[in-house]
Design a protein around this motif. Structure first.
Motif, mmCIF file in Angstrom:
data_model
loop_
_atom_site.group_PDB
_atom_site.id
_atom_site.type_symbol
_atom_site.label_atom_id
_atom_site.label_comp_id
_atom_site.label_asym_id
_atom_site.label_seq_id
_atom_site.Cartn_x
_atom_site.Cartn_y
_atom_site.Cartn_z
ATOM 1 N N SER A 249 -6.663 -10.289 9.164
ATOM 2 C CA SER A 249 -6.575 -8.836 9.027
ATOM 3 C C SER A 249 -5.680 -8.443 7.854
ATOM 4 C CB SER A 249 -6.045 -8.213 10.318
ATOM 5 O OG SER A 249 -6.980 -8.332 11.361
ATOM 6 N N GLY A 250 -4.607 -9.187 7.676
ATOM 7 C CA GLY A 250 -3.706 -8.901 6.561
ATOM 8 C C GLY A 250 -4.371 -9.130 5.216
ATOM 9 N N ILE A 251 -5.142 -10.210 5.101
ATOM 10 C CA ILE A 251 -5.867 -10.485 3.855
ATOM 11 C C ILE A 251 -6.907 -9.402 3.610
ATOM 12 C CG2 ILE A 251 -7.467 -12.083 2.733
ATOM 13 C CD1 ILE A 251 -6.000 -14.360 4.276
ATOM 14 N N ALA A 252 -7.655 -9.035 4.659
ATOM 15 C CA ALA A 252 -8.674 -7.985 4.524
ATOM 16 C C ALA A 252 -8.034 -6.673 4.078
ATOM 17 C CB ALA A 252 -9.414 -7.802 5.843
ATOM 18 N N ALA A 253 -6.894 -6.322 4.662
ATOM 19 C CA ALA A 253 -6.206 -5.078 4.288
ATOM 20 C C ALA A 253 -5.751 -5.124 2.833
ATOM 21 C CB ALA A 253 -5.016 -4.845 5.215
ATOM 22 N N HIS A 254 -5.183 -6.254 2.430
ATOM 23 C CA HIS A 254 -4.720 -6.392 1.046
ATOM 24 C C HIS A 254 -5.872 -6.218 0.069
ATOM 25 C CE1 HIS A 254 -2.506 -7.803 -2.423
ATOM 26 N NE2 HIS A 254 -3.359 -8.791 -2.601
ATOM 27 N N LEU A 255 -7.012 -6.823 0.363
ATOM 28 C CA LEU A 255 -8.171 -6.726 -0.523
ATOM 29 C C LEU A 255 -8.728 -5.300 -0.543
ATOM 30 C CD1 LEU A 255 -9.896 -10.102 0.398
ATOM 31 C CD2 LEU A 255 -8.645 -9.572 -1.698
ATOM 32 N N ALA A 256 -8.736 -4.636 0.619
ATOM 33 C CA ALA A 256 -9.190 -3.241 0.663
ATOM 34 C C ALA A 256 -8.253 -2.348 -0.143
ATOM 35 C CB ALA A 256 -9.276 -2.759 2.109
ATOM 36 N N ASN A 257 -6.948 -2.611 -0.085
ATOM 37 C CA ASN A 257 -5.992 -1.856 -0.896
ATOM 38 C C ASN A 257 -6.334 -1.938 -2.381
ATOM 39 O OD1 ASN A 257 -4.266 -0.945 1.159
ATOM 40 N ND2 ASN A 257 -3.035 -2.808 1.120
#
Length: 723
Positions: free
Chosen positions: A19-27
């Motif tokens: 989830s953290g990686i997905a959030a970072h990429l969405a940012n």
């Protein structure tokens, strides 16, 4: 095989890391799909990610841009992606089973990685097709991915070298990480050495019967490490995570003669047995009780009040350069000396023992500890700084100038990466008492403030005015050589002059700050800001043609927190850049009255502090190169023409301020400050009139006792006073 342009990413595994990686990429603007085992599990996990503290997302709405699905019904989404990042549970067989499924459906041009903190990448690749193995590698993002810039990239012998280099460039340039190539060994570099160092600190603390506070004081800023020190770091990482990583390393490294250090210390065993696993449950080596923090007594394994640390050498040596203060501390017979001899010397010896087994170079090893753990110096740079004879292994230095000593004994300069060069690395071509002038090449200069935290003092204003007006610089970057661009105008100066009643001097200082801002508008300049960009510093930045803000920068006009209003053109510029939409202008004025500071650069844009053509720099180390790139494509801006909007705006401001007061967001004195601000934003009839009103209302507030109390309280405590 070349790496394709990557726009769409599928992250599989919605746990903490996924989830953290997905959030970072969405940012960063990628099209992101996030899959977990089932539809309910992905929803549940992602809700935790939405609520994470510190936040995963720059703006909460970014979470809505991630497409959620399950591997049961939506695994086909992976075939639509340019990069599939597998991040499921740290279980070798579970990962192998998923990778087998992916091998069957992914197009031959899709990049594939497994995110792991130490599982063998070659074992995960075994049995996969030749095409899959050529484009498969391991990644080790650090948690949380938004905030920690290190990424260990681990290829196998079968990974196409062109893929390795292409993914390294992509991860550095587009994913905004600093990449270190690591060998496919247990725990890679970070966990093999870093976890050993963490465990060793606990063992030594228990042996010496030191308190957690004492050890954290020694192993925090004094040792050139984050202020969390050792035991707070343990809680942040999670004691259960420490246990699991250590168990994996103990099993996989039986021939390492030093590996027994990863056996559990007594206190760790006791805490794990009680489920007190650290920050995520509010109890570990420290315990949170509301706003209070209790500390674990290592002898009784019971919580007690946190105690002040009284180790005089930490203060007496603390201002010395890191190598010198550690070398001198190692000679002391106090708690710091005893701890460092038993902890630091074996830790540096262990790094020397491991270096060739787990890393490609001492520079890579040092970078992992600096970028991943926040160390000021990696172990080999520190050995050079204190002297290799202190660890019982005298020899030639690991570094000579820019060159590092390779394992062969030969010295070699690492490849130059100018895109990550800090401003301090560029040639100095001039300086004053409060700034340094550096040559960035291509006829671009950088003006870097050198005051503590970029504080804007009357001397800063005088020197910058002289530099810009009389020294012939026309295209430049305005930045800071401190950790923050600027925390604002010099409050100590204001307090002194208020107490002396020297209000005319304050007004002169404000007028000169306003004049400097107007002067900057006549030059082509870009403000490169990081850390904090507040108050008077923000006013100067907004006077530049563009602002390039490092993503985590806190930006705003918090003057109301000290009983004042922005007096260096802050209110005037806020009005000018938001006047086309009066509703929006009233909202921005509300943020200024409340002293709201943005949580990050994207949030600052939402609050109205950044303009449409200002730029967010998402890479933590690329601010100066990004600002230079922007400057080379920027023409001198023009201040918007003043647009009158008297009666409607005044009424909208009244409603905005009254509603904030009714909701308890403003005190009675804040509401008085709001009236002073309204006299500028709502009643000024021209640009020139607005500047006069700013100074007049600023001085009027300086004369009020409540403002004096707020400034004094802020200087004494670092916290605002809500009087």
């Amino acid at each position: 095989m070349q790496v394709p342009v990557i726009r769409r990413v599928c992250v599989i595994g919605a746990g903490t890391m996924g989830s953290g990686i997905a959030a970072h990429l969405a940012n960063l603007g990628f099209e992101v799909s996030l899959l977990d085992a089932t539809a309910p599990s992905v929803q549940e996990a992602f809700e935790r990610a939405r609520a994470a503290r510190p936040p995963h997302f720059y703006l909460p709405d970014r979470a809505n841009e991630i497409r959620l699905g399950s591997t049961e019904s939506d695994l086909g989404w992976a075939a639509e992606a340019d990069w599939v990042c597998e991040a499921i549970v740290e279980n070798l067989e579970a990962k192998r089973a998923l990778l087998e499924q992916l091998d069957a459906i992914l197009p031959p041009e899709t990049m594939v990685s497994t995110n792991t903190s130490g599982l063998p990448i070659r074992a995960l690749a075994a049995g996969r097709s030749d095409s899959f193995r050529r484009r498969f590698l391991g990644t080790h993002f650090f948690n949380p991915p938004r905030y920690l810039k290190l990424l260990e990239l681990v290829p196998t012998a079968d990974t196409d070298p062109e893929i390795v280099e292409g993914m390294r460039s992509f991860l550095e340039d587009r994913v905004a990480r600093r990449v270190v190539l690591a060998k496919d060994t247990p725990g890679f570099i970070a966990n093999r050495f870093g976890m050993w160092s963490m465990f060793h600190a606990v063992h030594v603390a228990e042996r010496l019967h030191l308190s957690v506070e004492q050890v954290d004081a020694i192993t925090g800023a004094f040792l050139g490490r984050p202020k969390s020190g050792s035991f707070r770091l343990n809680d942040i990482v999670g004691l259960d995570v420490m246990r699991d990583i250590a168990a994996n390393l103990l099993e996989r490294c039986p021939d390492d003669p030093h590996i027994s250090t990863l056996n559990q210390p007594q206190t760790l065993t006791a805490l794990l047995a009680r489920g007190w696993i650290g920050e995520k449950v509010g109890r570990g080596y420290y315990r949170r009780e509301g706003r209070e923090l209790l500390a674990l007594d290592l002898d009784t394994v019971a919580y007690r009040d946190v105690r002040a640390v009284d180790i005089p050498s930490l203060q007496s040596l603390g201002s010395l350069p890191l190598g010198e203060r550690i070398a001198r501390a190692l000679e002391l017979r106090d708690e710091a000396g005893e701890f460092l001899r038993l902890y630091l010397i074996p830790t540096l010896q262990y790094a020397d023992y491991l270096k060739e087994e787990i890393s490609h170079s001492v520079l890579d090893f040092d970078r992992v500890m600096m970028w991943g753990f926040g160390w000021e110096m990696g172990p080999f740079a520190l050995i050079d700084a204190i002297g290799s004879e202190r660890i019982g292994r005298p020899g030639p230095p690991f570094y000579q100038g820019r060159s590092q000593r390779l394992f062969s004994g030969r010295y070699e300069e690492p490849p130059n990466q100018p895109q990550f060069a800090p401003v301090s690395s560029y040639p100095l071509v001039g300086e004053g008492e409060t700034y340094r002038l550096r040559d960035l090449g291509d006829e671009v200069l950088a003006v870097g403030l050198t005051t503590k935290m970029g504080v804007v003092s009357p001397l800063v204003v005088e020197e910058l005015t002289d530099l810009v007006e009389n020294k012939g610089i026309d295209r430049f970057i305005l930045t800071s050589e401190a950790k923050s661009f600027s925390v604002g105008f010099d409050l100590a100066y204001l307090l002194r002059h208020i107490e002396m009643g020297a209000f005319e001097d304050i007004e002169v200082a404000l007028a000169r700050l306003q004049t400097l801002g107007s002067l900057l508008e006549t030059r082509t300049c870009v403000a490169a800001v990081a850390g904090h960009c507040l108050g008077g510093g923000y006013e100067l930045a907004l006077s530049c043609s563009r602002i390039v803000a490092q993503a985590e920068t806190q930006i705003g006009l918090p003057e109301s927190k000290v009983g004042l209003l922005p007096g260096g053109r802050g209110l005037t510029l806020v009005r000018l850049y938001n006047q086309s939409n009066l509703k929006r202008l009233a909202e921005v004025a509300g943020h200024v009255v409340e002293g709201t500071v943005s949580q990050n650069a994207d949030h600052a844009r939402l609050l109205g502090y950044l303009r449409a053509d200002d730029v967010t720099c998402y890479h933590p180390d690329a601010l100066i190169s990004r600002a230079k790139w922007v400057l080379q494509r920027t023409e001198r801006g023009e201040r918007p023409a003043w647009a009158r909007s008297d009666a409607p705006l005044v009424g909208m401001l009244d409603r905005q301020f009254d509603q904030a007061y009714a909701r308890g967001r403003l005190t009675e004195y804040d509401h008085i400050i709001a009236e002073h601000m309204k006299n500028v934003i709502g009643r000024a009839t021209s640009y020139e009139d607005s500047l006069i009103r700013e100074r007049h209302e600023f001085i009027a507030l300086c004369r009020r006792p409540f403002t004096h109390a707020r400034i004094k309280h802020m200087l004494e405590t670092g916290k605002p006073l809500r009087n």
